[in-house]
Design an enzyme around this catalytic site. Structure first.
Site, mmCIF file in Angstrom:
data_model
loop_
_atom_site.group_PDB
_atom_site.id
_atom_site.type_symbol
_atom_site.label_atom_id
_atom_site.label_comp_id
_atom_site.label_asym_id
_atom_site.label_seq_id
_atom_site.Cartn_x
_atom_site.Cartn_y
_atom_site.Cartn_z
ATOM 1 N N LYS A 154 0.874 -1.175 -0.061
ATOM 2 C CA LYS A 154 -0.076 -0.103 0.053
ATOM 3 C C LYS A 154 0.906 1.073 -0.019
ATOM 4 O O LYS A 154 1.044 1.816 0.905
ATOM 5 C CB LYS A 154 -0.946 -0.014 1.228
ATOM 6 C CG LYS A 154 -2.296 0.749 0.890
ATOM 7 C CD LYS A 154 -3.255 0.416 2.173
ATOM 8 C CE LYS A 154 -4.287 1.626 2.043
ATOM 9 N NZ LYS A 154 -5.037 1.670 1.063
HETATM 10 N N1 PMP Z 1 -7.777 -2.301 -3.188
HETATM 11 C C1 PMP Z 1 -7.127 -0.804 -3.048
HETATM 12 C C2 PMP Z 1 -6.352 -0.357 -4.115
HETATM 13 C C3 PMP Z 1 -7.288 -0.187 -1.806
HETATM 14 O O1 PMP Z 1 -6.789 0.839 -1.612
HETATM 15 C C4 PMP Z 1 -7.994 -0.424 -0.799
HETATM 16 C C5 PMP Z 1 -8.064 0.091 0.444
HETATM 17 N N2 PMP Z 1 -6.954 -0.201 1.394
HETATM 18 C C6 PMP Z 1 -8.545 -1.887 -0.881
HETATM 19 C C7 PMP Z 1 -8.368 -2.684 -2.164
HETATM 20 C C8 PMP Z 1 -9.226 -2.630 0.398
HETATM 21 O O2 PMP Z 1 -8.386 -3.016 1.233
HETATM 22 P P1 PMP Z 1 -8.793 -3.163 2.552
HETATM 23 O O3 PMP Z 1 -9.947 -3.915 2.715
HETATM 24 O O4 PMP Z 1 -7.637 -3.805 3.414
HETATM 25 O O5 PMP Z 1 -9.083 -1.747 3.072
#
Ligand code: PMP
Length: 290
Positions: A154
């Site tokens: 991320k």
């Molecule tokens: N894909 C992307 C590109 C994201 O930014 C997020 C948000 N973090 C998610 C998927 C979903 O991840 P999470 O469920 O861990 O928030």
């Protein structure tokens, strides 16, 4: 407004006012998008207590993100969880969105750093009620090639891609974008993973071109409990258009149903869909009901 004059954040080991916190304008992170972050939520649970949802998973992903792009990471998950609870307490937040960021020092070169910095911000975010359905557009932007980026990280720089896709969809009158991967398989939204339903079973893109979402992992857990069949694979936009229903999932989005993809409206009423069952179970889980 994300903060006011009283808002407290955690910055390099100290609790300070957001309005007084300083960051180096020569930071490699600002110039090159070279930082990592998390998006976490806290909820006021049924007992009245404020609980961060899956904090270990989020801070462990922060570590993996940092390590995978060579940002020094010297933090311990439990210390960061404790600091986050303290931020919530100091600001008197119950339902909040929590944003830790690990960033680099002043460095205009591309060389690896000997240290990194960290802050944890939070702001109030009401729990989502989930009644709105999204009109989604297939983006003209692809997700980045995983040979060009550590796509499971991320990392801030990846989000230029998300911003372009989301802004394009909104400019064209849609609510959100769906990005395909470099092989034209469906990948994910700008900030959420996707599932679709066909004949009572769920399907979702396999890992490789997407962020491994913590909500996505939670959906798998809920499916196991509710005996819903879920399969990971590679799927085309055509397969998605032939689905009965679809939803996005993510920390911020929670579980949110789709009305349509491009001009195709999904035939199943959201309230009768598998996604709606998952949405209910997810809401109960984050609020520790039952
Ligand atoms: N894909 C992307 C590109 C994201 O930014 C997020 C948000 N973090 C998610 C998927 C979903 O991840 P999470 O469920 O861990 O928030």
């Amino acid at each position: 407004m994300y903060y006011n004059n009283e808002t407290i954040i955690f910055h390099n080991g100290q609790f300070v006012k957001a309005a007084d916190a300083k960051m180096d304008l020569y930071s490699q992170s600002l110039h090159y998008g070279y930082s990592v972050f998390e998006g976490i939520r806290s909820y006021q649970t049924a007992s009245g207590e404020t609980k961060i949802f899956k904090p270990i998973e989020h801070f462990e992903r922060l570590k993996v993100s940092a390590q995978s792009i060579n940002l020094p990471y010297t933090y311990h998950t439990q210390d960061l969880i404790d600091a986050t609870y303290e931020v919530l307490r100091k600001n008197n937040f119950q339902n909040a969105y929590i944003r830790p960021v690990v960033y680099a020092p002043a460095n205009m070169s591309f060389a690896v750093n000997t240290e990194s910095y960290l802050f944890i911000e939070a702001w109030e975010m009401a729990p989502f009620l989930g009644d709105k359905l999204l009109r989604v557009m297939t983006s003209s932007f692809q997700r980045p090639n995983p040979k060009a980026f550590k796509i499971h990280a991320k990392a801030a720089g990846h989000y230029v891609n998300s911003i372009m896709a989301s802004q394009e969809a909104k400019a064209k009158g849609f609510d959100e974008a769906l990005l395909l991967d470099m092989n034209d398989h469906i990948a994910e939204g700008p900030g959420a993973n996707i599932f679709f339903e066909k004949d009572g079973a769920l399907y979702t893109p396999e890992l490789g071109h997407i962020l491994p979402g913590i909500t996505r992992a939670t959906v798998f857990e809920i499916c196991e409990q509710l005996h819903i069949q879920v399969t990971e694979g590679t799927y085309t936009i055509q397969q998605l258009k032939e689905a009965d229903a679809a939803f996005f999932c993510g920390t911020a989005a929670e579980i949110i149903g789709w009305e349509s993809i491009d001009t195709t409206v999904f035939p199943k009423q959201w309230q009768n869909s598998v996604g709606a069952k998952i949405q209910k179970a997810y809401t109960d889980l984050v609020h520790e009901k039952n």
